[in-house]
Structures are given as structure tokens and as C-alpha cells.
Write an enzyme that holds these catalytic residues in place. Structure first.
Site, PDB file in Angstrom:
ATOM      1  N   TRP A 144      57.420-153.664 -46.868  1.00 31.41           N
ATOM      2  CA  TRP A 144      57.160-154.302 -45.432  1.00 31.41           C
ATOM      3  C   TRP A 144      58.437-153.302 -44.748  1.00 31.41           C
ATOM      4  O   TRP A 144      59.804-153.712 -44.941  1.00 31.41           O
ATOM      5  CB  TRP A 144      57.269-155.003 -45.678  1.00 31.41           C
ATOM      6  CG  TRP A 144      56.451-155.586 -43.684  1.00 31.41           C
ATOM      7  CD1 TRP A 144      54.908-154.979 -43.245  1.00 31.41           C
ATOM      8  CD2 TRP A 144      57.008-156.683 -42.979  1.00 31.41           C
ATOM      9  NE1 TRP A 144      55.229-155.529 -41.631  1.00 31.41           N
ATOM     10  CE2 TRP A 144      56.564-156.386 -41.539  1.00 31.41           C
ATOM     11  CE3 TRP A 144      58.465-157.466 -42.796  1.00 31.41           C
ATOM     12  CZ2 TRP A 144      56.407-157.092 -40.521  1.00 31.41           C
ATOM     13  CZ3 TRP A 144      57.727-158.534 -41.985  1.00 31.41           C
ATOM     14  CH2 TRP A 144      57.438-158.301 -40.993  1.00 31.41           C
ATOM     15  N   ASP A 225      58.795-163.923 -49.362  1.00 29.37           N
ATOM     16  CA  ASP A 225      57.466-163.858 -48.305  1.00 29.37           C
ATOM     17  C   ASP A 225      56.354-163.959 -48.315  1.00 29.37           C
ATOM     18  O   ASP A 225      55.847-163.555 -49.464  1.00 29.37           O
ATOM     19  CB  ASP A 225      58.036-162.200 -48.070  1.00 29.37           C
ATOM     20  CG  ASP A 225      57.609-162.141 -46.308  1.00 29.37           C
ATOM     21  OD1 ASP A 225      57.034-163.009 -45.774  1.00 29.37           O
ATOM     22  OD2 ASP A 225      57.561-160.333 -46.222  1.00 29.37           O
ATOM     23  N   LYS A 264      48.002-164.121 -40.580  1.00 22.62           N
ATOM     24  CA  LYS A 264      46.795-163.762 -41.137  1.00 22.62           C
ATOM     25  C   LYS A 264      46.133-164.403 -41.603  1.00 22.62           C
ATOM     26  O   LYS A 264      44.746-164.962 -41.294  1.00 22.62           O
ATOM     27  CB  LYS A 264      47.373-162.604 -42.500  1.00 22.62           C
ATOM     28  CG  LYS A 264      48.435-162.336 -41.699  1.00 22.62           C
ATOM     29  CD  LYS A 264      48.862-160.738 -41.598  1.00 22.62           C
ATOM     30  CE  LYS A 264      50.259-160.606 -41.499  1.00 22.62           C
ATOM     31  NZ  LYS A 264      50.539-158.974 -40.543  1.00 22.62           N
TER      32      LYS A 264
HETATM   33  C1  LMR Z   1      51.712-155.110 -41.166  1.00 18.23           C
HETATM   34  O1  LMR Z   1      52.609-154.751 -42.079  1.00 18.23           O
HETATM   35  O2  LMR Z   1      50.617-154.323 -40.715  1.00 18.23           O
HETATM   36  C2  LMR Z   1      51.793-156.906 -40.165  1.00 18.23           C
HETATM   37  O3  LMR Z   1      52.684-157.611 -41.057  1.00 18.23           O
HETATM   38  C3  LMR Z   1      51.807-156.191 -39.237  1.00 18.23           C
HETATM   39  C4  LMR Z   1      53.233-156.411 -38.759  1.00 18.23           C
HETATM   40  O4  LMR Z   1      54.029-157.301 -37.940  1.00 18.23           O
HETATM   41  O5  LMR Z   1      54.409-155.217 -39.013  1.00 18.23           O
END
Ligand code: LMR
Length: 423
Positions: A144, A225, A264
Site C-alpha cells: 500500500w 497491518d 472497511k
Molecule cells: C486503499 O488502498 O484504496 C485504501 O486503503 C484507501 C486509502 O486510504 O488509501
């Protein structure tokens, strides 16, 4: 630029929120948002979970309902119950009083807090060091995007461990294990508890055992996480398998830190509901109090005290049997609709004979599919077809529905043929 801000430069928009802004400005009627990971119902609309609606009603009807400040640790019923959700109600860590929980600004706030706390206080056993360690943090490749920013801003040295094998679209388990062996003792390994973001690819139970075994042999600290519990399988207990395995691993001598988000799985995205749980190895009330006091100090200096509303709603759901059952049903509703959409997309691509193999769409899990589409294809999808996904090719499958899946599949087919890649 300015005498007073001589070194400032304007940054490009955030990849995800910038995409959201472009999507909002797009005037095409048939535009499709597969960008940010937020659940949509089969009409493409944000979904307030029935469990949340019921909890909100119940909460505001209470005679003592108010908007007073919470204590610095957060809302106690929420903290107690959220630890049970991620660790399991009978967790030895809870029973032996080895869990220190602090409410946070959702997962991002928890990660920031974990990073700051570990930077200030984590001394690596094995190096016989009494000073806070300057250890690197290892992130999966890819991960991420915000993980990088969070730990960079805290001054960490960021390293990566192999994760996604682009040729086979499977987990590079050998590369992953080798990176664990090669990392300096006591490094921090950030692990996605389930429904890996962005790949949607999770280790198998056996692979988790190998990963945690190497982590424990090398004395690294697992930082979980957990942002998608319940989204991978629809079942909370299945989705916390890796966390429980780590907690119950007698060989793992290091503390474990868990960053938990309810954005989520309870659909409370903007309410910022989350927690950090620090799990220590031995029962030690003095240590627990010291950890709690330091987490409190960090929270007090940054946000004074955590936001109350979302935590109260989640606590209502977790403490009321009927609401809890409704939530578990809601999780199934969300995860099964996503699974159905994965199947539809794959079947359509197969029926169009779109070049490439599309099995990974159904093999991946959680909110996302790492489609394998290249940045050029993604750009063309947006420009020509009004279908928005991030340039890495990650698609939020929750943005698909019966009304748009065909359009999206046709758009995928067109861009793949346009660039004729080897997929
Ligand atoms: C995502 O990866 O789309 C979500 O976790 C939203 C974000 O805050 O990035």
C-alpha cells in the site's frame, strides 16, 4: 520560491485521492470507479451496513449519549472488544494480560503510532542494546503506497521484501523467506494480516508458518497491518489466522504489534475507527503501564484524545449479540458480492478471448485484484473508457456491479488488444 520556504516544492496529487478527484470531475455518465478501496453495493453506491444503522439508532437513544471527550486511551468497550476481534476471544495474550491497546485514527493512525513508538522505545534483543534501535522496516513489494510515506516521514530506513512474482502472478515465497534471513537481527517486518493490498494475494497457511518461523529464528518484530479482516473469506476467525499463529507461536520471543482498522469491515471509512495493540511476551503489569503511558503521551500530543462516535458505534456492534450477528451477515454480503464480481469479470474476459490468463482475478482475495494491466493500459482505460484504477493495475473489485461489469470487461479487452502485451 520564497525567502521563507526556499526549499518547498509542490507535490503531485496523491495517487489514490488524486484519482478520486479526477473521477469526480469526469462528466461521463458511464464512468466506473475501481480506485479507492471502498465497498459499493450492486448499484455502485456507498453502503451503510445494516449493523451500523441499527447500532447508531441504539446509541443515540441512550439516555447518557453525549459528545464528551474520551479518555486518552480511547473508548474502553471498543478497545476490549476490538482486541478480541483480532486476537480471538480466548487468546492467551488476552487471558494473560499481555495486550496493551490504544485507540487510533484508523489504520493509518495506528501505523504512524506504531512507527513512532517503536522508533522511540524498541530495543533489539540479541544486540544487547539498551538504546532504541535504528532498525530498518521491511515492506512487501509492492505494498500500500501510504506505508512508504508513513515510515519515511518517521525517518525509517525502508527496505522491501519480494512478494509478488509478476510472471507467475503468485507469491515469491522463496524471495520473501530469503529477505527475512538476510535482514539485520531485530528488523521490523510489516505483514498484511489478510487480503494483501494491492495484490489480493495472501500466503497459504503453510507459507505463513514458514514466514513466521524465519521471523522468529531471526528475532524480527512482526508488525501486522489488519485493514481487511472479514473481507478475504467473509469470516473474522479465518481472516485473523496469521495474527493468531504469531501470537500462539512459543518460539517467537519478540513483541508483536497490530494495527487494526475498522474502516472497511464496518464501512466506517471517514469516521477513522482503529486501534493499535502491542502484545508483550510476558505478563508484566509495570511494563504494560509504561507502554500505555507512552502511547497516551503520543496520542495526547498529536490528537489530544481519539474520536468518539465511530468507536462507540463499533463497540455497540461488538457488545450486542444481535448486532454482532448482523455484522457477520454484512461481512458475508460484502465478501460474497466481491467474489461474484471476480467470477463475472473473469468469465467475460474468457468469453471475449481477451489475450492472457485471467485466473488470478478469482484466485486473489479481499477488495482488490492486481489485474496485470500496465500503466499505459490503465491510462487508456481512464481516458477512452472512463474506467478508473490506479496505475499499478490494482482494481477495487468492490466497484464492479451487475450493471457495469460487462462494460469494464469490454474496456479491459480493448486496452489489452490495443497494446498486445504478453500477459
Ligand atoms: C486503499 O488502498 O484504496 C485504501 O486503503 C484507501 C486509502 O486510504 O488509501
Amino acid at each position: 520560491m520564497s525567502k521563507y520556504f526556499a526549499n518547498i516544492v509542490e507535490l503531485p496529487p496523491d495517487p489514490l485521492f488524486g484519482l478520486k478527484a479526477r473521477f469526480t470531475q469526469d462528466s461521463r455518465d458511464n464512468k466506473v470507479d475501481l480506485g479507492i478501496g471502498a465497498y459499493r453495493d450492486n448499484n455502485g453506491k456507498p453502503w451503510i451496513l445494516p449493523a451500523v444503522k441499527l447500532a447508531e439508532k441504539k446509541l443515540v437513544a441512550k439516555p447518557d449519549y453525549n459528545h464528551e471527550y474520551l479518555g486518552i486511551s480511547g473508548y474502553q468497550p471498543f478497545l476490549t472488544e476490538s482486541a478480541k476481534v483480532i486476537l480471538g476471544p480466548d487468546s492467551p495474550a488476552i487471558l494473560h494480560d499481555r495486550v496493551i491497546s490504544q485507540q487510533s485514527l484508523s489504520g493509518t493512525g495506528a501505523l504512524h503510532l506504531a512507527g513512532k513508538f517503536l522508533k522511540d522505545f524498541y530495543t533489539v534483543d540479541g544486540l544487547n542494546s539498551k538504546a532504541p534501535a535504528s532498525v530498518p522496516i521491511y515492506l512487501s513489494k509492492p505494498t500500500w503506497a501510504n506505508h512508504n510515506q508513513i515510515f519515511q516521514s518517521l525517518g525509517y530506513e525502508i527496505k522491501s521484501y519480494p512478494y509478488w512474482n509478476n510472471d507467475t502472478k503468485t507469491l515469491d515465497i522463496d524471495g520473501f523467506l530469503q529477505a527475512i534471513r538476510d535482514a539485520p537481527t531485530g528488523s521490523i517486518f510489516l505483514l498484511h494480516a489478510c487480503a494483501h493490498n494491492p495484490t489480493g494475494l495472501d500466503p497459504t497457511a503453510d507459507q505463513w508458518k514458514q514466514i513466521l518461523k524465519e521471523i522468529s529464528i531471526n528475532n524480527h518484530l512482526p508488525l501486522f497491518d489488519s485493514a481487511y479482516q472479514g473481507f478475504a473469506s467473509g469470516n473474522l476467525d479465518k481472516d485473523n489466522f496469521a495474527v493468531r499463529l504469531a501470537i500462539e507461536d512459543e518460539n517467537l520471543k519478540v513483541p508483536i504489534v497490530i494495527c487494526q482498522s475498522f474502516a472497511k469491515n464496518v464501512g466506517m471509512y471517514g469516521e477513522r475507527v482503529g486501534a493499535i495493540h502491542v502484545i508483550v511476551k510476558e505478563k508484566n503489569p509495570t511494563l504494560n503501564r509504561a507502554i500505555r503511558s507512552q502511547l497516551n503521551k503520543l496520542i495526547r500530543s498529536e490528537i489530544s484524545n481519539p474520536p468518539a462516535y465511530g468507536a462507540k458505534v463499533v463497540a455497540e456492534i461488538l457488545t450486542d449479540k444481535t448486532l454482532r450477528a448482523q455484522w457477520e451477515e454484512d461481512l458475508t454480503t460484502m465478501s460474497s458480492r466481491i467474489i461474484k464480481m471476480r467470477k463475472s469479470l473473469r468469465e467475460l474476459l474468457i468469453s471475449y478471448k481477451t489475450p492472457g490468463n485471467w485466473d488470478h482475478i478469482v484466485n486473489q482475495t479481499g477488495m482488490f485484484s492486481f489485474t496485470g494491466l500496465t500503466p499505459e493500459m490503465v491510462a487508456r482505460l481512464e481516458k477512452t473508457h472512463g474506467v478508473y484504477l490506479v496505475s499499478s493495475g490494482r482494481a477495487s473489485v468492490a466497484g464492479l456491479n451487475d450493471g457495469n461489469v460487462e462494460q469494464v470487461a469490454k474496456a479491459f479487452d480493448e486496452v489489452v488488444r490495443y497494446y498486445k502485451p504478453k500477459l
